[in-house]
Motif scaffolding. Structure first.
Motif, PDB file in Angstrom:
ATOM      1  N   PRO A 103     -19.201 -31.948 -18.586  1.00  0.00           N
ATOM      2  CA  PRO A 103     -17.784 -31.745 -18.213  1.00  0.00           C
ATOM      3  C   PRO A 103     -16.843 -31.862 -19.417  1.00  0.00           C
ATOM      4  CG  PRO A 103     -18.852 -33.242 -16.672  1.00  0.00           C
ATOM      5  CD  PRO A 103     -19.806 -33.041 -17.802  1.00  0.00           C
ATOM      6  N   GLY A 130     -26.467 -24.417  -7.070  1.00  0.00           N
ATOM      7  CA  GLY A 130     -25.918 -25.754  -7.322  1.00  0.00           C
ATOM      8  C   GLY A 130     -25.294 -25.821  -8.706  1.00  0.00           C
ATOM      9  N   LEU A 131     -25.964 -25.216  -9.683  1.00  0.00           N
ATOM     10  CA  LEU A 131     -25.433 -25.235 -11.048  1.00  0.00           C
ATOM     11  C   LEU A 131     -24.160 -24.394 -11.141  1.00  0.00           C
ATOM     12  CD1 LEU A 131     -28.707 -24.960 -13.185  1.00  0.00           C
ATOM     13  CD2 LEU A 131     -27.367 -26.985 -12.668  1.00  0.00           C
ATOM     14  N   THR A 181     -28.748 -31.693  -9.578  1.00  0.00           N
ATOM     15  CA  THR A 181     -28.239 -30.481 -10.267  1.00  0.00           C
ATOM     16  C   THR A 181     -28.059 -30.711 -11.772  1.00  0.00           C
ATOM     17  OG1 THR A 181     -25.967 -31.038  -9.683  1.00  0.00           O
ATOM     18  CG2 THR A 181     -27.049 -29.425  -8.288  1.00  0.00           C
ATOM     19  N   PHE A 204     -23.722 -33.901  -5.963  1.00  0.00           N
ATOM     20  CA  PHE A 204     -24.455 -33.105  -4.979  1.00  0.00           C
ATOM     21  C   PHE A 204     -25.667 -33.878  -4.437  1.00  0.00           C
ATOM     22  CE2 PHE A 204     -22.349 -30.136  -7.808  1.00  0.00           C
ATOM     23  CZ  PHE A 204     -21.829 -29.199  -6.955  1.00  0.00           C
ATOM     24  N   LEU A 232     -14.819 -25.761  -3.352  1.00  0.00           N
ATOM     25  CA  LEU A 232     -15.974 -24.881  -3.530  1.00  0.00           C
ATOM     26  C   LEU A 232     -16.083 -23.873  -2.393  1.00  0.00           C
ATOM     27  CD1 LEU A 232     -18.676 -27.466  -4.692  1.00  0.00           C
ATOM     28  CD2 LEU A 232     -17.616 -25.679  -6.066  1.00  0.00           C
ATOM     29  N   THR A 251     -18.182 -24.179 -11.275  1.00  0.00           N
ATOM     30  CA  THR A 251     -16.916 -23.876 -10.583  1.00  0.00           C
ATOM     31  C   THR A 251     -16.054 -25.135 -10.496  1.00  0.00           C
ATOM     32  OG1 THR A 251     -18.132 -22.288  -9.256  1.00  0.00           O
ATOM     33  CG2 THR A 251     -15.956 -22.896  -8.431  1.00  0.00           C
ATOM     34  N   LEU A 252     -16.705 -26.259 -10.177  1.00  0.00           N
ATOM     35  CA  LEU A 252     -15.967 -27.529 -10.061  1.00  0.00           C
ATOM     36  C   LEU A 252     -15.221 -27.865 -11.348  1.00  0.00           C
ATOM     37  CD1 LEU A 252     -18.414 -29.982  -8.297  1.00  0.00           C
ATOM     38  CD2 LEU A 252     -16.088 -29.487  -7.613  1.00  0.00           C
ATOM     39  N   TYR A 253     -15.891 -27.608 -12.465  1.00  0.00           N
ATOM     40  CA  TYR A 253     -15.270 -27.939 -13.752  1.00  0.00           C
ATOM     41  C   TYR A 253     -14.508 -26.750 -14.338  1.00  0.00           C
ATOM     42  CZ  TYR A 253     -17.748 -32.299 -13.391  1.00  0.00           C
ATOM     43  OH  TYR A 253     -18.190 -33.523 -12.951  1.00  0.00           O
ATOM     44  N   ARG A 254     -14.254 -25.776 -13.502  1.00  0.00           N
ATOM     45  CA  ARG A 254     -13.457 -24.602 -13.873  1.00  0.00           C
ATOM     46  C   ARG A 254     -13.959 -23.970 -15.183  1.00  0.00           C
ATOM     47  NH1 ARG A 254      -9.243 -28.302 -12.111  1.00  0.00           N
ATOM     48  NH2 ARG A 254      -8.522 -27.648 -10.078  1.00  0.00           N
ATOM     49  N   ARG A 274     -17.150 -29.694   0.698  1.00  0.00           N
ATOM     50  CA  ARG A 274     -17.016 -28.537  -0.197  1.00  0.00           C
ATOM     51  C   ARG A 274     -15.595 -27.966  -0.125  1.00  0.00           C
ATOM     52  NH1 ARG A 274     -21.533 -26.137  -2.289  1.00  0.00           N
ATOM     53  NH2 ARG A 274     -20.497 -24.107  -2.321  1.00  0.00           N
ATOM     54  N   ASP A 316     -29.557 -21.062 -10.132  1.00  0.00           N
ATOM     55  CA  ASP A 316     -29.434 -22.091  -9.105  1.00  0.00           C
ATOM     56  C   ASP A 316     -27.969 -22.178  -8.653  1.00  0.00           C
ATOM     57  OD1 ASP A 316     -29.334 -24.416  -7.686  1.00  0.00           O
ATOM     58  OD2 ASP A 316     -30.191 -25.695  -9.237  1.00  0.00           O
ATOM     59  N   ASP A 341     -22.075 -23.946  -8.655  1.00  0.00           N
ATOM     60  CA  ASP A 341     -21.043 -24.775  -8.009  1.00  0.00           C
ATOM     61  C   ASP A 341     -20.501 -25.805  -9.002  1.00  0.00           C
ATOM     62  OD1 ASP A 341     -21.095 -23.545  -5.565  1.00  0.00           O
ATOM     63  OD2 ASP A 341     -22.440 -24.986  -4.616  1.00  0.00           O
ATOM     64  N   LEU A 342     -21.416 -26.378  -9.749  1.00  0.00           N
ATOM     65  CA  LEU A 342     -21.023 -27.390 -10.739  1.00  0.00           C
ATOM     66  C   LEU A 342     -20.047 -26.785 -11.756  1.00  0.00           C
ATOM     67  CD1 LEU A 342     -21.879 -30.327 -11.693  1.00  0.00           C
ATOM     68  CD2 LEU A 342     -23.334 -29.155 -13.324  1.00  0.00           C
ATOM     69  N   GLN A 401      -8.480 -32.833  -9.950  1.00  0.00           N
ATOM     70  CA  GLN A 401      -9.685 -32.340  -9.291  1.00  0.00           C
ATOM     71  C   GLN A 401     -10.691 -33.487  -9.116  1.00  0.00           C
ATOM     72  OE1 GLN A 401     -10.586 -29.402  -8.099  1.00  0.00           O
ATOM     73  NE2 GLN A 401     -12.777 -29.775  -7.862  1.00  0.00           N
ATOM     74  N   PRO A 402     -11.163 -33.743  -7.889  1.00  0.00           N
ATOM     75  CA  PRO A 402     -12.150 -34.819  -7.728  1.00  0.00           C
ATOM     76  C   PRO A 402     -13.502 -34.438  -8.326  1.00  0.00           C
ATOM     77  CG  PRO A 402     -11.692 -33.753  -5.620  1.00  0.00           C
ATOM     78  CD  PRO A 402     -10.834 -33.076  -6.628  1.00  0.00           C
ATOM     79  N   ALA A 403     -14.256 -35.466  -8.700  1.00  0.00           N
ATOM     80  CA  ALA A 403     -15.623 -35.215  -9.180  1.00  0.00           C
ATOM     81  C   ALA A 403     -16.543 -35.118  -7.977  1.00  0.00           C
ATOM     82  CB  ALA A 403     -16.059 -36.340 -10.093  1.00  0.00           C
ATOM     83  N   PHE A 404     -17.677 -34.469  -8.155  1.00  0.00           N
ATOM     84  CA  PHE A 404     -18.566 -34.180  -7.027  1.00  0.00           C
ATOM     85  C   PHE A 404     -19.993 -34.568  -7.415  1.00  0.00           C
ATOM     86  CE2 PHE A 404     -20.748 -31.834  -3.798  1.00  0.00           C
ATOM     87  CZ  PHE A 404     -19.827 -31.508  -2.809  1.00  0.00           C
ATOM     88  N   ARG A 418     -22.436 -38.208 -14.902  1.00  0.00           N
ATOM     89  CA  ARG A 418     -21.743 -36.957 -15.258  1.00  0.00           C
ATOM     90  C   ARG A 418     -20.439 -36.832 -14.465  1.00  0.00           C
ATOM     91  NH1 ARG A 418     -25.178 -31.927 -13.924  1.00  0.00           N
ATOM     92  NH2 ARG A 418     -24.634 -32.589 -11.831  1.00  0.00           N
ATOM     93  N   ALA A 419     -20.503 -37.241 -13.183  1.00  0.00           N
ATOM     94  CA  ALA A 419     -19.284 -37.154 -12.364  1.00  0.00           C
ATOM     95  C   ALA A 419     -18.219 -38.138 -12.858  1.00  0.00           C
ATOM     96  CB  ALA A 419     -19.632 -37.441 -10.907  1.00  0.00           C
ATOM     97  N   ALA A 476     -13.470 -30.141  -2.228  1.00  0.00           N
ATOM     98  CA  ALA A 476     -13.725 -29.896  -3.659  1.00  0.00           C
ATOM     99  C   ALA A 476     -13.226 -28.534  -4.111  1.00  0.00           C
ATOM    100  CB  ALA A 476     -15.225 -29.999  -3.923  1.00  0.00           C
TER     101      ALA A 476
END
Lengths: 250, 260
Positions: free
Chosen positions: A98, B150-151, A84, A80, A61, B156-159, A56, B148, B153-154, A75-78, A146-147, A59
């Motif tokens: 994305p 997790g969602l 999710t 989980f 997070l 956030t990852l993709y800004r 995290r 959730d 976080d997702l 930015q790396p893909a993640f 998706r990643a 990433a």
């Protein structure tokens, strides 16, 4: 014959003296590691040693208490531990999320979705289904697709197969290896499973129970991994070496 | 796999109702109960047939008021839910007063509403809105705030921008909660409409069931009172069933989330 991986020695991910504390508890303690572009590195360690926290932090997070992470590329893909997925969206719509968030042109979007879906073993019928209509393995494939849809340079995977049965897990391991080999990505993979870590990786980073690095084991096995390799003496030696470090770090 | 409900689920209540009506009718024949106290089922059916046009028209007017108030409650409730989910100040400052408003009996607030909005449909709709607002606000706020992680976080990852998080995750995720709030409110709308018409439905051209309940009780037309009560209940059941059917269709996509 698979395509050889082109590996630049320039680090794609640099973890520098990273520590993480939650209150009085130290989760990660001065973890440092360079991950060259194109390399697959697995992180193993006992429960609660900070494997997922480390991922995290990479990433972005979670912010580490001290230390830093430097990324060589984008930015790396993640992926989980849970897929999710947005349950109100079809698999295809989940895969394209994305692209929507980046507000990329809708042109060729469906081609790209089909391309990544095919890469993870989903067909056109599968991607029109909703998550509730897919099995656990299929949901995870959608999550991986998706990643991959943004063509990332690096992929971070946080125990993505933990909830799957052994046969499906091995099948997905093989598919993921194929994706890694064809897409030439850097992969940082968290797992509890030592055999899985050795089978997939070129390096295994072992974290001790106190959050320090217990060892960094190079897996100098042939790059073309086939299931039969698991029974060969070199593979068993590497597995034993990683297990030994794990036991010493408890 | 969905299993069909056993026939007894439908059959037993119908048999019980028929038994009750038979006993009631028999009691009327045997003891000659005065109509003003307890009219027989037959008398209620007879008056319902005689005044069918009036009663059906009243039912439609009550339904219109309930639907209008319900639509307003959905719009206002969702807006407040959105506000409370994004602003801690608004949530802490205004939410306690919403609870306060909910604890005050609607018959106590109704005269104030009638003073402000005048007698007639406007006041009735406002009363329906007030009575059915709280479950929607509470549920939408909860839905928007219990996303959730997790969602998130997702995203956030993709800004993702805040508006993207709202429209792509928070609002869709809050829909099952909104539907739950709407189900609770749908039953209350008929209560609100009947109370509204009882108190503010006089002196207007089109009178609803609440007005009929008021007038029939004043004139000791107990059989009309019973018919109006029965139609109000039927309207309430119809409303709740309609919302349940719509919500089941709407929530088909959310099944996975609800299972989780």
């Amino acid at each position: 014959m698979t395509t050889p991986i082109s590996m630049s020695r320039k680090p794609a991910i640099t973890i520098d003296d990273l520590s993480m504390q939650y209150g009085d508890a130290t989760v990660l303690d001065s973890v440092s590691c360079d991950i060259p572009a194109g390399q697959w590195v697995s992180i193993v360690g006992p429960s609660g040693c900070g494997k997922s926290t480390l991922l995290r932090c990479v990433a972005g997070l979670t912010n580490p208490t001290t230390g830093m992470v430097q990324l060589g590329g984008e930015q790396p893909a993640f992926v989980f531990q849970d897929p999710t997925l947005l349950p109100w969206r079809s698999a295809a719509d989940n895969i394209q999320l994305p692209l929507e968030l980046e507000e990329q042109s809708t042109e060729n979007r469906s081609d790209r979705i089909l391309q990544v879906a095919k890469l993870v073993g989903l067909d056109a019928t599968d991607i029109n289904k909703y998550p509730r209509e897919l099995s656990g393995g299929m949901r995870m494939r959608v999550s991986i697709a998706r990643a991959l849809v943004m063509k990332p340079n690096a992929l971070l995977l946080d125990e993505p197969f933990a909830a799957l049965d052994e046969i499906l897990r091995q099948q997905l391991n093989q598919e993921l290896l194929h994706i890694w080999q064809t897409q030439q990505m850097t992969v940082l993979f968290v797992t509890h499973n030592v055999t899985e870590a050795v089978y997939l990786s070129q390096r295994v980073l072992v974290l001790n129970a106190n959050g320090t690095v217990g060892g960094d084991v190079a897996i100098d096995l042939p790059i073309d991994r086939v299931p039969a390799i698991r029974n060969t003496p070199p593979f068993l030696e590497k597995t034993a070496a990683v297990t030994r470090i794990l036991q010493e770090g408890l | 796999m969905k299993t069909k409900p056993p026939i007894s689920v439908v059959l037993y209540p119908i048999l019980f109702l028929l038994l009750l009506l038979a006993v009631w009718q028999a009691a009327d024949w045997i003891w000659k109960i005065p109509r003003i106290l307890l009219p027989s089922p037959w008398e209620i059916i007879t008056i319902s047939i005689q005044r069918m046009d009036d009663l059906l028209s009243a039912t439609l007017i009550t339904a219109q008021a309930a639907l209008a108030g319900f639509a307003l409650a959905l719009a206002i409730g969702t807006t407040f839910g959105l506000l409370f989910s994004v602003s801690k100040i608004a949530r802490r400052g205004v939410y306690p007063y919403m609870i306060f408003l909910q604890t005050v009996p609607i018959v106590a607030i109704a005269p104030l509403i009638i003073i402000w909005f005048g007698g007639g449909m406007a006041s009735i709709v406002v009363i329906v809105t007030v009575i059915s607002l709280f479950p929607i606000v509470t549920n939408v706020t909860t839905g928007l705030r219990s996303v959730d992680t997790g969602l998130l976080d997702l995203m956030t990852l993709y800004r993702a921008a805040p508006h993207q998080v709202l429209f792509k995750v928070r609002l869709p995720q809050a829909i099952p909660y909104l539907v739950t709030g709407a189900k609770i409110s749908s039953g209350l709308t008929i209560v609100g409409a009947v109370i509204g018409e009882y108190m503010a439905g006089h002196g207007i051209d089109e009178q609803g069931l609440g007005y009929y309940i008021f007038m029939s009780s004043q004139n000791f037309q107990t059989e009309v009172l019973f018919a109006s009560i029965f139609l109000s209940s039927l309207l309430g059941v119809t409303m709740v069933t309609a919302v349940a059917v719509i919500s089941r269709t709407l929530l088909a996509r959310w099944t996975f989330q609800l299972e989780q």
